[in-house]
Design a protein around this motif. Structure first.
Motif, PDB file in Angstrom:
ATOM      1  N   LYS A   2      11.637 -25.950  12.139  1.00 24.20           N
ATOM      2  CA  LYS A   2      11.338 -24.702  11.419  1.00 24.20           C
ATOM      3  C   LYS A   2      10.011 -24.084  11.867  1.00 24.20           C
ATOM      4  CE  LYS A   2      13.906 -25.022   7.203  1.00 24.20           C
ATOM      5  NZ  LYS A   2      13.887 -24.923   5.753  1.00 24.20           N
ATOM      6  N   ASN A   3       9.946 -22.766  11.780  1.00 20.67           N
ATOM      7  CA  ASN A   3       8.688 -22.079  12.044  1.00 20.67           C
ATOM      8  C   ASN A   3       7.764 -22.241  10.849  1.00 20.67           C
ATOM      9  OD1 ASN A   3       9.718 -21.063  14.463  1.00 20.67           O
ATOM     10  ND2 ASN A   3      10.606 -19.266  13.439  1.00 20.67           N
ATOM     11  N   LEU A   4       6.495 -21.991  11.083  1.00 13.92           N
ATOM     12  CA  LEU A   4       5.527 -21.947   9.987  1.00 13.92           C
ATOM     13  C   LEU A   4       4.957 -20.533   9.981  1.00 13.92           C
ATOM     14  CD1 LEU A   4       3.720 -23.068   7.772  1.00 13.92           C
ATOM     15  CD2 LEU A   4       2.258 -24.051   9.540  1.00 13.92           C
ATOM     16  N   VAL A   5       5.166 -19.833   8.866  1.00 19.91           N
ATOM     17  CA  VAL A   5       4.846 -18.411   8.789  1.00 19.91           C
ATOM     18  C   VAL A   5       3.704 -18.170   7.797  1.00 19.91           C
ATOM     19  CG1 VAL A   5       5.801 -16.138   8.207  1.00 19.91           C
ATOM     20  CG2 VAL A   5       7.269 -17.867   9.278  1.00 19.91           C
ATOM     21  N   PHE A   6       2.631 -17.541   8.270  1.00 25.13           N
ATOM     22  CA  PHE A   6       1.487 -17.230   7.397  1.00 25.13           C
ATOM     23  C   PHE A   6       1.585 -15.802   6.885  1.00 25.13           C
ATOM     24  CE2 PHE A   6      -1.632 -20.679   7.774  1.00 25.13           C
ATOM     25  CZ  PHE A   6      -1.056 -21.431   8.782  1.00 25.13           C
ATOM     26  N   ILE A   7       1.516 -15.655   5.560  1.00 23.71           N
ATOM     27  CA  ILE A   7       1.437 -14.314   4.972  1.00 23.71           C
ATOM     28  C   ILE A   7       0.188 -14.261   4.075  1.00 23.71           C
ATOM     29  CG2 ILE A   7       3.941 -13.917   5.019  1.00 23.71           C
ATOM     30  CD1 ILE A   7       3.961 -14.427   1.949  1.00 23.71           C
ATOM     31  N   GLY A   8      -0.169 -13.062   3.651  1.00 19.28           N
ATOM     32  CA  GLY A   8      -1.328 -12.911   2.766  1.00 19.28           C
ATOM     33  C   GLY A   8      -2.106 -11.670   3.125  1.00 19.28           C
ATOM     34  N   TYR A 165       3.486 -28.367   5.168  1.00 14.72           N
ATOM     35  CA  TYR A 165       4.535 -27.938   6.110  1.00 14.72           C
ATOM     36  C   TYR A 165       5.413 -29.127   6.484  1.00 14.72           C
ATOM     37  CZ  TYR A 165       6.719 -26.836  10.575  1.00 14.72           C
ATOM     38  OH  TYR A 165       7.621 -26.682  11.590  1.00 14.72           O
ATOM     39  N   LYS A 166       4.780 -30.255   6.779  1.00 14.93           N
ATOM     40  CA  LYS A 166       5.546 -31.432   7.199  1.00 14.93           C
ATOM     41  C   LYS A 166       6.556 -31.842   6.131  1.00 14.93           C
ATOM     42  CE  LYS A 166       2.574 -33.540  10.645  1.00 14.93           C
ATOM     43  NZ  LYS A 166       1.473 -34.501  10.841  1.00 14.93           N
ATOM     44  N   LYS A 167       6.150 -31.741   4.881  1.00 10.88           N
ATOM     45  CA  LYS A 167       7.072 -32.100   3.781  1.00 10.88           C
ATOM     46  C   LYS A 167       8.212 -31.089   3.677  1.00 10.88           C
ATOM     47  CE  LYS A 167       3.927 -34.599   0.853  1.00 10.88           C
ATOM     48  NZ  LYS A 167       2.777 -34.286   0.026  1.00 10.88           N
TER      49      LYS A 167
END
Ligand code: S3P
Length: 170
Positions: A2-8, A165-167
Motif C-alpha cells: 500500500k501507498n502511504l499518503v500524507f494529507i493536512g 503505517y506498518k500496522k
C-alpha cells in the motif's frame, strides 16, 4: 504494497515528514505539488495567477489520479487535495492516509517564512484559521490516523507514522 499518503494543512509538515518516512521505509517519495510543477511546467502560484484556483484544482486531480495508481510509494499531497472527493477516492484505493496536524500558530509561523502559497499571501493567521476550520471535517473524514507535528521532534514524528503505517498496511 500500500501507498502511504500524507494529507493536512499547508505547513503541517507533510513533505518533511514524508521524506523522512520514505527513507525509513525504503519507499520512493513523491510530492504532489512538485509533480504538478514538473508536469505543467509552471509554478502553482503562476497557475493561480493566470488561470485561477478552479483550473488548478482540475489539473491537480489529474496528478492525484496518476499518483494514486502507483504502488508502494509515499505521497505528500497539497493541502487542498481533500476538496475533491475523486482525489481522495483515487488515493485511498491503495493507500493508508495520515493526516498531519499542527496549531494555527505553528502553521502560520511555518508558512510565513515564504510566499509560495497563493492562498495564504493575505489574511495572516485569521486566514489560516478560516481554511483550517472549513477543511477540518474533510481531513478527519479521509484520514486513517493523525499525527501532530507541533509537539514532537521530526524524528519522533516520522517514527510514529512508520509504526502506524506498518500496522495498517498489513
Ligand atoms: C494548497 C496547498 C499547497 C498547494 C496550493 C494549494 C491548499 O500545498 O497545493 O498552494 O489549498 O491548501 P502544501 O499543502 O504542500 O503547501
Amino acid at each position: 504494497m500500500k501507498n502511504l499518503v500524507f494529507i493536512g494543512m499547508m505547513g503541517s509538515a507533510k513533505t518533511s515528514t514524508g521524506k523522512r518516512v520514505a527513507k525509513l521505509l525504503n519507499m520512493p517519495f513523491f510530492d504532489g505539488d512538485e509533480v504538478y510543477e514538473k508536469v505543467y511546467g509552471e509554478t502553482i502560484s503562476d497557475t493561480f495567477a493566470t488561470l485561477g484556483e478552479q483550473e488548478f484544482r482540475s489539473r491537480e486531480t489529474k496528478i492525484y489520479e496518476y499518483l494514486g495508481a502507483m504502488e508502494g510509494v509515499v505521497i505528500s499531497c497539497g493541502g487542498g487535495v481533500v476538496l475533491k472527493e475523486e482525489n481522495m477516492l483515487a488515493l485511498k484505493r491503495n493507500g493508508v492516509v495520515v493526516q498531519m496536524t499542527a496549531t494555527p500558530e505553528v502553521i502560520y509561523e511555518r508558512v510565513s517564512a515564504n510566499d509560495k502559497r497563493p492562498l495564504l499571501r493575505e489574511g495572516g493567521i485569521e486566514k489560516v484559521k478560516e481554511i483550517m476550520t472549513a477543511r477540518a471535517h474533510l481531513y478527519n473524514k479521509y484520514a486513517d490516523f493523525s499525527v501532530n507535528s507541533g509537539f514532537v521532534s521530526p524524528v519522533k514524528c516520522a517514527k510514529m507514522v512508520v509504526e502506524k503505517y506498518k500496522k495498517l498496511a498489513k
